[in-house]
Scaffold this motif. Structure first.
Motif, mmCIF file in Angstrom:
data_model
loop_
_atom_site.group_PDB
_atom_site.id
_atom_site.type_symbol
_atom_site.label_atom_id
_atom_site.label_comp_id
_atom_site.label_asym_id
_atom_site.label_seq_id
_atom_site.Cartn_x
_atom_site.Cartn_y
_atom_site.Cartn_z
ATOM 1 N N GLY A 181 1.107 -1.218 0.027
ATOM 2 C CA GLY A 181 -0.313 -0.191 0.073
ATOM 3 C C GLY A 181 1.101 1.110 0.316
ATOM 4 O O GLY A 181 0.276 2.447 -0.108
ATOM 5 N N GLN A 184 2.599 2.227 -3.375
ATOM 6 C CA GLN A 184 1.510 2.572 -4.455
ATOM 7 C C GLN A 184 1.400 3.802 -4.270
ATOM 8 O O GLN A 184 0.845 5.166 -5.209
ATOM 9 C CB GLN A 184 0.110 1.726 -4.375
ATOM 10 C CG GLN A 184 1.012 0.349 -5.175
ATOM 11 C CD GLN A 184 1.598 0.384 -6.452
ATOM 12 O OE1 GLN A 184 0.757 1.388 -7.594
ATOM 13 N NE2 GLN A 184 2.250 -0.918 -6.662
ATOM 14 N N LEU A 185 0.720 3.651 -2.772
ATOM 15 C CA LEU A 185 -0.123 5.329 -2.662
ATOM 16 C C LEU A 185 1.357 6.591 -2.192
ATOM 17 O O LEU A 185 0.766 8.103 -2.188
ATOM 18 C CB LEU A 185 -0.466 5.301 -1.051
ATOM 19 C CG LEU A 185 -1.575 4.792 -1.151
ATOM 20 C CD1 LEU A 185 -2.392 4.284 0.808
ATOM 21 C CD2 LEU A 185 -3.054 5.018 -1.984
ATOM 22 N N GLU A 186 2.440 6.243 -1.938
ATOM 23 C CA GLU A 186 3.289 7.203 -1.580
ATOM 24 C C GLU A 186 3.412 7.529 -3.291
ATOM 25 O O GLU A 186 4.526 9.347 -3.380
ATOM 26 C CB GLU A 186 4.847 6.186 -1.445
ATOM 27 C CG GLU A 186 5.524 7.516 -0.886
ATOM 28 C CD GLU A 186 6.843 7.034 -0.835
ATOM 29 O OE1 GLU A 186 7.936 7.765 -0.169
ATOM 30 O OE2 GLU A 186 6.833 5.531 -0.438
ATOM 31 N N PHE A 188 1.181 8.650 -5.086
ATOM 32 C CA PHE A 188 0.265 10.441 -5.330
ATOM 33 C C PHE A 188 0.518 10.905 -3.678
ATOM 34 O O PHE A 188 -0.036 12.002 -4.255
ATOM 35 C CB PHE A 188 -1.086 9.526 -5.353
ATOM 36 C CG PHE A 188 -1.404 9.123 -6.521
ATOM 37 C CD1 PHE A 188 -1.607 9.220 -7.688
ATOM 38 C CD2 PHE A 188 -0.996 7.335 -6.340
ATOM 39 C CE1 PHE A 188 -1.239 7.998 -8.650
ATOM 40 C CE2 PHE A 188 -0.895 6.155 -7.276
ATOM 41 C CZ PHE A 188 -1.459 6.875 -8.380
ATOM 42 N N ALA A 190 0.077 9.950 -1.026
ATOM 43 C CA ALA A 190 -1.462 10.204 -0.568
ATOM 44 C C ALA A 190 -0.759 8.969 0.710
ATOM 45 O O ALA A 190 -1.489 7.571 1.377
ATOM 46 C CB ALA A 190 -2.008 9.522 -1.014
ATOM 47 N N LYS A 191 0.445 9.111 1.684
ATOM 48 C CA LYS A 191 1.075 7.853 2.078
ATOM 49 C C LYS A 191 0.596 7.953 3.337
ATOM 50 O O LYS A 191 0.583 6.944 4.436
ATOM 51 C CB LYS A 191 2.486 8.176 2.305
ATOM 52 C CG LYS A 191 3.243 8.994 2.810
ATOM 53 C CD LYS A 191 4.738 9.236 3.619
ATOM 54 C CE LYS A 191 5.231 10.332 4.152
ATOM 55 N NZ LYS A 191 6.359 10.866 4.266
ATOM 56 N N PHE A 193 -2.526 7.241 3.481
ATOM 57 C CA PHE A 193 -3.240 6.761 3.902
ATOM 58 C C PHE A 193 -3.476 5.225 3.784
ATOM 59 O O PHE A 193 -4.047 3.876 3.642
ATOM 60 C CB PHE A 193 -4.319 7.102 2.042
ATOM 61 C CG PHE A 193 -5.042 8.082 2.461
ATOM 62 C CD1 PHE A 193 -6.689 8.464 3.342
ATOM 63 C CD2 PHE A 193 -5.048 9.307 2.075
ATOM 64 C CE1 PHE A 193 -7.216 9.575 3.377
ATOM 65 C CE2 PHE A 193 -4.916 10.525 1.611
ATOM 66 C CZ PHE A 193 -6.513 10.711 2.343
ATOM 67 N N THR A 194 -2.159 5.147 3.931
ATOM 68 C CA THR A 194 -1.410 3.529 4.491
ATOM 69 C C THR A 194 -2.608 2.874 6.022
ATOM 70 O O THR A 194 -2.781 1.359 5.329
ATOM 71 C CB THR A 194 -0.429 2.941 4.020
ATOM 72 O OG1 THR A 194 0.272 3.574 3.200
ATOM 73 C CG2 THR A 194 0.494 1.326 4.256
ATOM 74 N N LEU A 197 -5.827 2.270 4.666
ATOM 75 C CA LEU A 197 -5.665 0.185 4.313
ATOM 76 C C LEU A 197 -5.611 -0.627 5.310
ATOM 77 O O LEU A 197 -5.999 -1.918 5.359
ATOM 78 C CB LEU A 197 -5.119 0.673 3.342
ATOM 79 C CG LEU A 197 -4.417 -0.881 2.119
ATOM 80 C CD1 LEU A 197 -5.423 -1.120 1.238
ATOM 81 C CD2 LEU A 197 -3.470 -0.738 1.507
#
Length: 369
Positions: A181, A184-186, A188, A190-191, A193-194, A197
């Motif tokens: 997670g 992938q989120l880093e 954008f 948006a880490k 939001f890990t 998840l």
């Protein structure tokens, strides 16, 4: 003693052989040599002096008639003639390997057999579930009640003894979820939001689902092997002889044990997965534990926790029922134990996933998203 005597007369170009005595298996070698030594293209076999005959003698006579067209038998008694005719009727070509149907027909036959087997298994399984429910209610209403000692023993074997492997698996799964997670989120930015998840996926789905799969592989196989071995050793028949109900003695404690322990194992697995994910976010994303916990409290609703816990007893009951059901179906030998143990694991995992999909749709439909 049987005698075999040739006659040198050859009317109409045929060699005449007069056979006497008993044409049985103990004279088969002499008879075969005599028939093979005849030089005529066709033979007239005089059997008027033959006393007894068995299938070996009848076969040699028939083979001579078959291999030398135009040969015939003369003076045979009704019994001798009937046996030779019966041997001749049985002399038909037989293929070494039966003719195989087309491949599409073979596959269609396999599919049909599998479908029929699945329907039969489903019917028997539903009957087994009903029998177990009746046995449970009968035990609850009985003065002796549930065998809680057996239940506690099964809780120890299926739950407490599994804490190590389930905890390690859940901890590593939490790390994997967090790492994938975060990667992938880093991208954008948006880490953070890990944490969402990790929390929601763990408490709502993966924590209890992976625990159920692990328990299915560990306990369903054990239940099937234990009960199957008892059935082969006729211990279950001995229970019935003593007036004991095998369902109440063997199945009900195992079903109750897994139904009770699965929510606790699911909670334990979820906590370990959260710890693993928290350590990964701390080391990889530089999110301190305090921030991780605070964010987790903000983004994970209690409904996710209760949804996961609500599914756990059903998973436990399905796993136990499947393992016990396959154990009761064992018959024959030790190979059957292995086959039904494998089926128990596969079916229990399949049913757990199907049940989880049903719950996912159900809870979404009633507004728990």
């Amino acid at each position: 003693m049987a005698t075999l005597s040739p006659d040198s007369e050859r009317p109409a170009g045929a060699e005449r052989l007069e056979l006497a005595g008993d044409l049985t298996i103990d004279r088969a070698t002499d008879l075969e040599q005599l028939l093979a030594g005849a030089t005529g293209d066709r033979l007239d076999l005089d059997l008027s002096r033959v006393g007894g005959i068995d299938t070996v003698g009848a076969w040699l006579i028939h083979r001579t008639l078959r291999d030398r067209p135009g040969s015939r038998i003369l003076g045979a008694s009704a019994e001798v003639a009937r046996l030779v005719e019966q041997v001749a009727a049985a002399d038909r070509p037989c293929p070494v390997r039966p003719a195989q149907p087309p491949i599409w027909l073979q596959e269609l036959d396999k599919a049909g057999r599998a479908t029929i087997g699945a329907v039969i298994s489903l019917g028997e399984g539903l009957g087994f579930v009903g029998t177990t429910l009746v046995a449970t209610l009968r035990a609850l209403l009985s003065p002796r009640g549930i065998r809680w000692h057996a239940v506690s023993r099964q809780i120890e074997e299926t739950g407490i003894n599994a804490l190590g492997i389930i905890g390690l698996m859940s901890f590593l799964i939490g790390i994997v979820i967090a790492q994938q997670g975060a990667v992938q989120l880093e991208q954008f930015g948006a880490k953070i939001f890990t944490i969402n998840l990790i929390g929601r996926a763990t408490f709502r789905e993966l924590g209890i689902l992976l625990t159920a799969i692990m328990v299915a592989g560990r306990s369903a196989s054990a239940f099937a092997a234990q009960i199957g071995t008892m059935k082969i050793n006729e211990e279950i028949d001995a229970m019935r002889t003593l007036g004991l109900d095998p369902i109440a003695v063997l199945v009900v404690p195992r079903v109750l044990a897994l139904t009770i322990i699965m929510p606790l194992l699911g909670f334990y697995a979820s906590v370990l997965a959260i710890i693993g994910g928290g350590l990964l976010t701390w080391t990889y994303l530089d999110i301190p534990p305090a921030s991780f916990v605070q964010r987790l409290r903000d983004v994970v609703p209690m409904s996710d926790f209760w949804i996961g816990m609500a599914k756990a007893p059903f998973f436990g009951a399905v796993i136990a029922l499947t393992g016990c059901f396959q154990g009761m179906r064992v018959a024959g030998n030790a190979q059957s134990v292995g086959e039904h143990t494998t089926i128990a694991v596969v079916q229990s995992i399949f049913l757990v996933i199907v049940l989880d999909a049903f719950f996912a749709v159900f809870f979404t439909a009633i507004g728990f998203v």
